[in-house]
Design a protein around this motif. Structure first.
Motif, PDB file in Angstrom:
ATOM      1  N   LYS A 172      22.487  14.427 -16.182  1.00 30.26           N
ATOM      2  CA  LYS A 172      22.261  13.101 -15.590  1.00 30.26           C
ATOM      3  C   LYS A 172      23.579  12.407 -15.209  1.00 30.26           C
ATOM      4  O   LYS A 172      23.603  11.579 -14.304  1.00 30.26           O
ATOM      5  N   ASP A 173      24.671  12.768 -15.909  1.00 34.99           N
ATOM      6  CA  ASP A 173      25.961  12.108 -15.650  1.00 34.99           C
ATOM      7  C   ASP A 173      26.447  12.330 -14.216  1.00 34.99           C
ATOM      8  O   ASP A 173      27.271  11.560 -13.721  1.00 34.99           O
ATOM      9  N   VAL A 174      25.990  13.423 -13.597  1.00 33.64           N
ATOM     10  CA  VAL A 174      26.489  13.731 -12.246  1.00 33.64           C
ATOM     11  C   VAL A 174      25.394  13.619 -11.175  1.00 33.64           C
ATOM     12  O   VAL A 174      25.659  13.833 -10.000  1.00 33.64           O
ATOM     13  N   ILE A 175      24.163  13.304 -11.591  1.00 33.89           N
ATOM     14  CA  ILE A 175      23.074  13.234 -10.600  1.00 33.89           C
ATOM     15  C   ILE A 175      23.111  11.902  -9.859  1.00 33.89           C
ATOM     16  O   ILE A 175      23.144  10.842 -10.472  1.00 33.89           O
ATOM     17  N   GLU A 176      23.099  11.995  -8.509  1.00 34.02           N
ATOM     18  CA  GLU A 176      22.978  10.779  -7.697  1.00 34.02           C
ATOM     19  C   GLU A 176      21.489  10.500  -7.441  1.00 34.02           C
ATOM     20  O   GLU A 176      21.011   9.385  -7.608  1.00 34.02           O
ATOM     21  N   SER A 177      20.742  11.553  -7.059  1.00 32.62           N
ATOM     22  CA  SER A 177      19.309  11.380  -6.814  1.00 32.62           C
ATOM     23  C   SER A 177      18.601  12.729  -6.930  1.00 32.62           C
ATOM     24  O   SER A 177      19.240  13.784  -6.907  1.00 32.62           O
ATOM     25  N   VAL A 178      17.279  12.648  -7.065  1.00 30.87           N
ATOM     26  CA  VAL A 178      16.461  13.869  -7.215  1.00 30.87           C
ATOM     27  C   VAL A 178      15.320  13.796  -6.193  1.00 30.87           C
ATOM     28  O   VAL A 178      14.639  12.769  -6.102  1.00 30.87           O
ATOM     29  N   GLY A 179      15.145  14.881  -5.443  1.00 31.19           N
ATOM     30  CA  GLY A 179      14.021  14.967  -4.505  1.00 31.19           C
ATOM     31  C   GLY A 179      12.853  15.657  -5.194  1.00 31.19           C
ATOM     32  O   GLY A 179      13.042  16.696  -5.827  1.00 31.19           O
ATOM     33  N   ASP A 227      15.025  19.305  -5.306  1.00 36.65           N
ATOM     34  CA  ASP A 227      16.484  19.393  -5.161  1.00 36.65           C
ATOM     35  C   ASP A 227      17.165  18.258  -5.903  1.00 36.65           C
ATOM     36  O   ASP A 227      16.521  17.277  -6.280  1.00 36.65           O
ATOM     37  N   LEU A 228      18.466  18.430  -6.088  1.00 37.46           N
ATOM     38  CA  LEU A 228      19.298  17.388  -6.707  1.00 37.46           C
ATOM     39  C   LEU A 228      20.435  17.054  -5.753  1.00 37.46           C
ATOM     40  O   LEU A 228      20.928  17.950  -5.050  1.00 37.46           O
ATOM     41  N   ARG A 229      20.836  15.779  -5.732  1.00 32.29           N
ATOM     42  CA  ARG A 229      22.132  15.434  -5.128  1.00 32.29           C
ATOM     43  C   ARG A 229      23.051  15.068  -6.269  1.00 32.29           C
ATOM     44  O   ARG A 229      22.729  14.203  -7.090  1.00 32.29           O
ATOM     45  N   VAL A 230      24.180  15.742  -6.308  1.00 30.93           N
ATOM     46  CA  VAL A 230      25.086  15.649  -7.450  1.00 30.93           C
ATOM     47  C   VAL A 230      26.468  15.242  -6.945  1.00 30.93           C
ATOM     48  O   VAL A 230      26.914  15.732  -5.904  1.00 30.93           O
ATOM     49  N   VAL A 231      27.115  14.334  -7.666  1.00 30.43           N
ATOM     50  CA  VAL A 231      28.456  13.884  -7.262  1.00 30.43           C
ATOM     51  C   VAL A 231      29.488  14.508  -8.196  1.00 30.43           C
ATOM     52  O   VAL A 231      29.411  14.323  -9.422  1.00 30.43           O
ATOM     53  N   LEU A 232      30.441  15.232  -7.621  1.00 31.51           N
ATOM     54  CA  LEU A 232      31.506  15.843  -8.435  1.00 31.51           C
ATOM     55  C   LEU A 232      32.878  15.371  -7.936  1.00 31.51           C
ATOM     56  O   LEU A 232      33.014  14.928  -6.787  1.00 31.51           O
ATOM     57  N   ILE A 240      21.639  20.480  -3.923  1.00 25.18           N
ATOM     58  CA  ILE A 240      21.397  21.723  -4.671  1.00 25.18           C
ATOM     59  C   ILE A 240      19.889  21.936  -4.799  1.00 25.18           C
ATOM     60  O   ILE A 240      19.172  21.102  -5.373  1.00 25.18           O
ATOM     61  N   GLY A 241      19.394  23.063  -4.280  1.00 26.89           N
ATOM     62  CA  GLY A 241      17.970  23.390  -4.392  1.00 26.89           C
ATOM     63  C   GLY A 241      17.591  23.601  -5.855  1.00 26.89           C
ATOM     64  O   GLY A 241      18.400  24.079  -6.654  1.00 26.89           O
ATOM     65  N   ALA A 242      16.340  23.254  -6.190  1.00 29.43           N
ATOM     66  CA  ALA A 242      15.898  23.316  -7.591  1.00 29.43           C
ATOM     67  C   ALA A 242      15.979  24.722  -8.187  1.00 29.43           C
ATOM     68  O   ALA A 242      16.117  24.889  -9.393  1.00 29.43           O
ATOM     69  N   GLY A 243      15.910  25.742  -7.330  1.00 27.16           N
ATOM     70  CA  GLY A 243      15.900  27.113  -7.848  1.00 27.16           C
ATOM     71  C   GLY A 243      17.289  27.686  -8.082  1.00 27.16           C
ATOM     72  O   GLY A 243      17.418  28.822  -8.563  1.00 27.16           O
ATOM     73  N   VAL A 244      18.330  26.915  -7.739  1.00 32.40           N
ATOM     74  CA  VAL A 244      19.700  27.410  -7.964  1.00 32.40           C
ATOM     75  C   VAL A 244      19.931  27.573  -9.465  1.00 32.40           C
ATOM     76  O   VAL A 244      19.577  26.696 -10.250  1.00 32.40           O
TER      77      VAL A 244
END
Ligand SMILES: Cc1cc2nc3c(=O)[nH]c(=O)nc-3n(C[C@H](O)[C@H](O)[C@H](O)COP(=O)(O)OP(=O)(O)OC[C@H]3O[C@@H](n4cnc5c(N)ncnc54)[C@H](O)[C@@H]3O)c2cc1C
Length: 308
Positions: A153-160, A193-198, A106-110
């Motif tokens: 933070k509960d769903v974030i895997e990593s942050v670019g 960006d964020l990588r998020v696990v759902l 997910i891009g930071a501007g979303v």
């Protein structure tokens, strides 16, 4: 261009929109804030890197704005550059290999609302409690936005991120020191960006839960009015709104800024309000809470810009 003078032609190193003397009142949910000398909307990481390098060379201050929904900008505005990543607006499913989980890029501007729309459409669960939080995904990561027991933070895997040398790095969530409305993502990096696990679920069930949380939010918070959400953080074991109400501050005013009657931790701009009035009201409310309960409130809203 305000007080920031450049010795180079910014268009040479940058793709994206450039605005000069841009009123920040148009970019904050509070509708408050004087002009930023330069507001820049880079369209790609190379443009962003070039901006950082030029800003460092010319000794120009740089700050970042997401949706401006947790921001109080001073009446004098912002000297230097304000950078918005609204062009970083992609959402993609990057890994969908197992039957239970999906990983999103997910891009930071979303916008959070766009992310919720995507999760609902694709039947992805885990962020329903955050439904109705305005602003961008980048701002949500920096603030570790949360509600109804869920935090981003509960769903974030990593942050670019990109640092001020223009180098891109990726941090795992457990390296980012997430706390209550705080993170290790500070002024010296911009979130790309964020990588998020759902978790996979039925779209109707995901949508139903989002609607429920939004209805609860609407019933208890003045979400259609010009505010920055909660002004103060909740002190340990208590709620700032309860303390402000108990101190008799509901309806208190400074100029055009008023403590909400629905939720006392929201201050509303009734139209034409100034940052100076907002800060005056924050000080008056903090003092009353301190007198009434002995508790010192800590701001959640971030203040940016040249002091009066
Ligand atoms: C009606 C209303 C309801 C709200 N409800 C909630 C709620 O329930 N829970 C909650 O936690 N918050 C809530 N908020 C506050 C706010 O929406 C959140 O803090 C939100 O996550 C901020 O996102 P933003 O994009 O608007 O960030 P901004 O306000 O633009 O910025 C916040 C901070 O993040 C930094 N920043 C923004 N983007 C980046 C980036 N890409 N890289 C690096 N730094 C960046 C800024 O410099 C600033 O320090 C509410 C606000 C409103 C107006």
């Amino acid at each position: 261009m305000g007080r920031t003078k450049l010795s180079f032609n910014i268009e040479d190193l940058f793709s994206g929109e450039i605005r000069q003397d841009e009123p920040m009142s148009g970019h904050t949910s509070l509708r408050i804030g004087g002009p930023a000398d330069l507001m820049l909307f880079p369209e790609d990481p190379v443009s962003l890197k070039n901006l950082f390098i030029a800003a460092r060379r010319e000794d120009i201050p740089v700050c970042f704005l997401g949706g401006g929904t947790n921001m109080l900008v001073t009446d004098r505005g912002i000297r230097g550059m304000v950078i918005s990543l609204r062009a970083f607006g992609n959402i993609d499913i990057t890994r969908d290999s197992d039957s239970e989980k999906a990983v999103l890029y997910i891009g930071a501007g979303v916008l959070m609302a766009q992310l919720h729309g995507f999760a609902k459409k694709n039947g992805l669960s885990g962020i329903e409690g955050l439904a109705g939080i305005p602003g961008t995904v980048g701002g949500a990561a920096v603030m570790n936005a949360g509600s109804f027991g869920t935090e981003i933070k509960d769903v974030i895997e990593s942050v670019g991120v990109m640092d001020m040398d223009g180098d891109i790095k990726r941090y795992k969530a457990d390296e980012l020191d997430f706390g209550y409305r705080s993170s290790g993502l500070q002024k010296d990096v911009i979130v790309l960006d964020l990588r998020v696990v759902l978790q996979k679920d039925e779209p109707d069930r995901v949508g139903g839960r989002m609607r429920e949380f939004i209805a609860r939010k609407r019933a208890s918070q003045p979400i259609g009015e010009a505010s920055c959400g909660c002004v103060f953080k909740n002190p340990h074991g208590d709620a700032a709104g309860r303390l402000i109400e108990a101190a008799g501050c509901k309806g208190m005013k400074s100029g055009n800024i008023e403590v909400s009657n629905l939720h006392a931790n929201y201050f509303i701009n009734r139209g034409g309000g100034q940052c100076s009035e907002f800060v005056e009201l924050m000080n008056a409310v903090s003092l009353k809470v301190k007198e009434n309960s002995g508790i010192e409130l800590e701001p959640e809203v971030r203040i940016l810009g040249e002091a009066a």
